[in-house]
Design a protein around this motif. Structure first.
Motif, short mmCIF file in Angstrom:
data_model
loop_
_atom_site.label_atom_id
_atom_site.label_comp_id
_atom_site.label_asym_id
_atom_site.label_seq_id
_atom_site.Cartn_x
_atom_site.Cartn_y
_atom_site.Cartn_z
N SER A 58 0.82 -1.21 0.00
CA SER A 58 0.00 0.00 0.00
C SER A 58 0.86 1.26 0.00
CB SER A 58 -0.92 -0.02 1.22
OG SER A 58 -1.66 1.17 1.30
N ARG A 59 1.88 1.26 0.82
CA ARG A 59 2.74 2.45 0.93
C ARG A 59 3.50 2.73 -0.37
NH1 ARG A 59 5.58 3.40 6.39
NH2 ARG A 59 4.06 4.97 6.88
N MET A 60 3.99 1.67 -1.00
CA MET A 60 4.73 1.88 -2.24
C MET A 60 3.81 2.26 -3.40
SD MET A 60 7.90 1.91 -1.72
CE MET A 60 7.51 2.70 -0.16
N LEU A 61 2.58 1.75 -3.40
CA LEU A 61 1.62 2.20 -4.41
C LEU A 61 1.36 3.69 -4.24
CD1 LEU A 61 -0.90 -0.76 -4.26
CD2 LEU A 61 0.80 -0.32 -6.05
N HIS A 62 1.18 4.11 -2.99
CA HIS A 62 0.97 5.53 -2.64
C HIS A 62 2.14 6.37 -3.18
CE1 HIS A 62 0.35 8.45 1.02
NE2 HIS A 62 0.55 9.10 -0.09
N VAL A 63 3.35 5.93 -2.88
CA VAL A 63 4.55 6.67 -3.29
C VAL A 63 4.66 6.74 -4.81
CG1 VAL A 63 7.08 6.55 -3.34
CG2 VAL A 63 5.86 6.22 -1.18
N LEU A 64 4.48 5.62 -5.47
CA LEU A 64 4.65 5.60 -6.92
C LEU A 64 3.63 6.47 -7.64
CD1 LEU A 64 5.47 1.81 -7.28
CD2 LEU A 64 7.06 3.73 -7.60
N ILE A 65 2.42 6.50 -7.14
CA ILE A 65 1.42 7.38 -7.77
C ILE A 65 1.78 8.84 -7.54
CG2 ILE A 65 -1.01 8.09 -7.72
CD1 ILE A 65 -1.64 5.04 -7.24
N HIS A 66 2.26 9.18 -6.35
CA HIS A 66 2.76 10.55 -6.12
C HIS A 66 3.91 10.85 -7.08
CE1 HIS A 66 0.73 12.57 -2.81
NE2 HIS A 66 0.66 11.42 -2.16
N MET A 67 4.82 9.90 -7.24
CA MET A 67 5.96 10.10 -8.13
C MET A 67 5.50 10.34 -9.56
SD MET A 67 8.66 7.28 -6.67
CE MET A 67 9.89 7.58 -7.93
N GLY A 68 4.45 9.64 -9.96
CA GLY A 68 3.92 9.80 -11.32
C GLY A 68 3.32 11.18 -11.56
N ARG A 69 2.95 11.85 -10.49
CA ARG A 69 2.35 13.19 -10.61
C ARG A 69 3.28 14.31 -10.13
NH1 ARG A 69 -3.72 13.07 -10.67
NH2 ARG A 69 -4.14 11.04 -11.53
N LEU A 116 2.90 -0.44 -14.90
CA LEU A 116 3.15 -1.08 -13.60
C LEU A 116 1.85 -1.64 -13.05
CD1 LEU A 116 5.42 1.68 -12.05
CD2 LEU A 116 6.16 -0.50 -13.02
N THR A 117 1.86 -2.91 -12.64
CA THR A 117 0.67 -3.52 -12.07
C THR A 117 0.83 -3.72 -10.57
OG1 THR A 117 1.40 -5.81 -12.34
CG2 THR A 117 0.24 -4.80 -14.23
N LEU A 118 -0.29 -3.97 -9.92
CA LEU A 118 -0.23 -4.32 -8.50
C LEU A 118 0.66 -5.53 -8.29
CD1 LEU A 118 -3.96 -3.95 -7.36
CD2 LEU A 118 -2.14 -2.26 -7.25
N LEU A 119 0.60 -6.49 -9.20
CA LEU A 119 1.42 -7.70 -9.09
C LEU A 119 2.90 -7.36 -9.16
CD1 LEU A 119 1.54 -10.77 -8.81
CD2 LEU A 119 1.36 -10.92 -11.31
N ARG A 147 -5.93 -10.99 -10.34
CA ARG A 147 -6.54 -9.65 -10.24
C ARG A 147 -5.45 -8.59 -10.11
NH1 ARG A 147 -9.29 -5.93 -11.89
NH2 ARG A 147 -10.52 -4.71 -10.45
N PHE A 148 -4.42 -8.85 -9.29
CA PHE A 148 -3.30 -7.92 -9.16
C PHE A 148 -2.69 -7.63 -10.54
CE2 PHE A 148 -1.51 -8.31 -4.52
CZ PHE A 148 -2.67 -7.76 -4.03
N ALA A 149 -2.58 -8.65 -11.38
CA ALA A 149 -1.96 -8.49 -12.70
C ALA A 149 -2.82 -7.64 -13.63
CB ALA A 149 -1.71 -9.86 -13.33
N GLU A 150 -4.11 -7.54 -13.35
CA GLU A 150 -5.03 -6.78 -14.20
C GLU A 150 -5.06 -5.29 -13.87
OE1 GLU A 150 -8.79 -8.62 -13.43
OE2 GLU A 150 -8.31 -10.41 -14.59
N VAL A 151 -4.67 -4.89 -12.67
CA VAL A 151 -4.82 -3.51 -12.22
C VAL A 151 -3.48 -2.78 -12.33
CG1 VAL A 151 -5.47 -2.00 -10.30
CG2 VAL A 151 -6.66 -4.18 -10.64
N THR A 152 -3.48 -1.70 -13.10
CA THR A 152 -2.26 -0.89 -13.20
C THR A 152 -2.32 0.28 -12.21
OG1 THR A 152 -3.07 0.68 -14.85
CG2 THR A 152 -2.12 -1.41 -15.69
N LEU A 153 -1.17 0.87 -11.97
CA LEU A 153 -1.13 2.04 -11.11
C LEU A 153 -1.86 3.21 -11.76
CD1 LEU A 153 0.95 0.13 -9.81
CD2 LEU A 153 2.18 2.17 -9.11
N ALA A 154 -1.87 3.24 -13.09
CA ALA A 154 -2.63 4.28 -13.79
C ALA A 154 -4.13 4.12 -13.53
CB ALA A 154 -2.35 4.23 -15.29
#
Length: 149
Positions: free
Chosen positions: A8-19, A72-75, A122-129
């Motif tokens: 969860s924390r790294m998803l949070h960080v990566l999305i911030h990094m993307g913006r 990048l996917t959740l997986l 399911r993780f493989a289907e969801v991207t960070l975008a």
């Protein structure tokens, strides 16, 4: 049992990094997450080793996405953070000679294996975008003020 929040924390960080315009330092990320910069560097190193981020040392350096969020996917991130345990429950091995315990454990193993397989699919289907598009940029800016970075 304490929950593992690395994914969860790294998803949070990566999305911030993307913006974020420009690199984010370990100190910035640590401040945002209320964490130690050393822990951030260690965790981000796993992402760097997989080619998801890159880092530049020194003045003006920091962490930057190496791929777009849509690639990048959740997986991907789950694997990069060390594949933390998905379930807090599991078999018991208190009475190894008990046929009922053996049957319960065999059933639980099968059920958990199936659940994990489905979750990984399911993780493989969801991207960070996909996650990032859940909120418009203006709201992202307002929401990021509630983050410490």
């Amino acid at each position: 049992m304490r929950q593992d929040s690395r994914l969860s924390r790294m998803l949070h960080v990566l999305i911030h990094m993307g913006r974020h315009d420009g690199p984010m330092t370990s100190d910035m990320i640590a401040s945002m997450l209320g964490a130690n910069p050393v822990v951030i560097r260690r965790t981000m190193a796993g992402l760097r080793d997989q080619g998801y981020v890159y880092s530049v040392k020194g003045h003006g350096g920091g962490w930057t996405l190496a791929r777009p969020l849509g690639d990048l996917t959740l997986l991907d991130i789950y694997r990069a953070v060390g594949e933390p345990s998905l379930f807090a429950v599991g078999p018991a091995y208190d009475m190894p000679g008990c046929v009922i315990e053996k049957a319960v454990n065999a059933t639980l193993k099968d059920v958990f294996a199936e659940a994990e397989r489905r979750l990984m699919e399911r993780f493989a289907e969801v991207t960070l975008a996909d996650i990032a598009e859940d909120f418009p940029s203006a709201e992202t800016e307002a929401a990021s003020t509630s983050c410490k970075a």
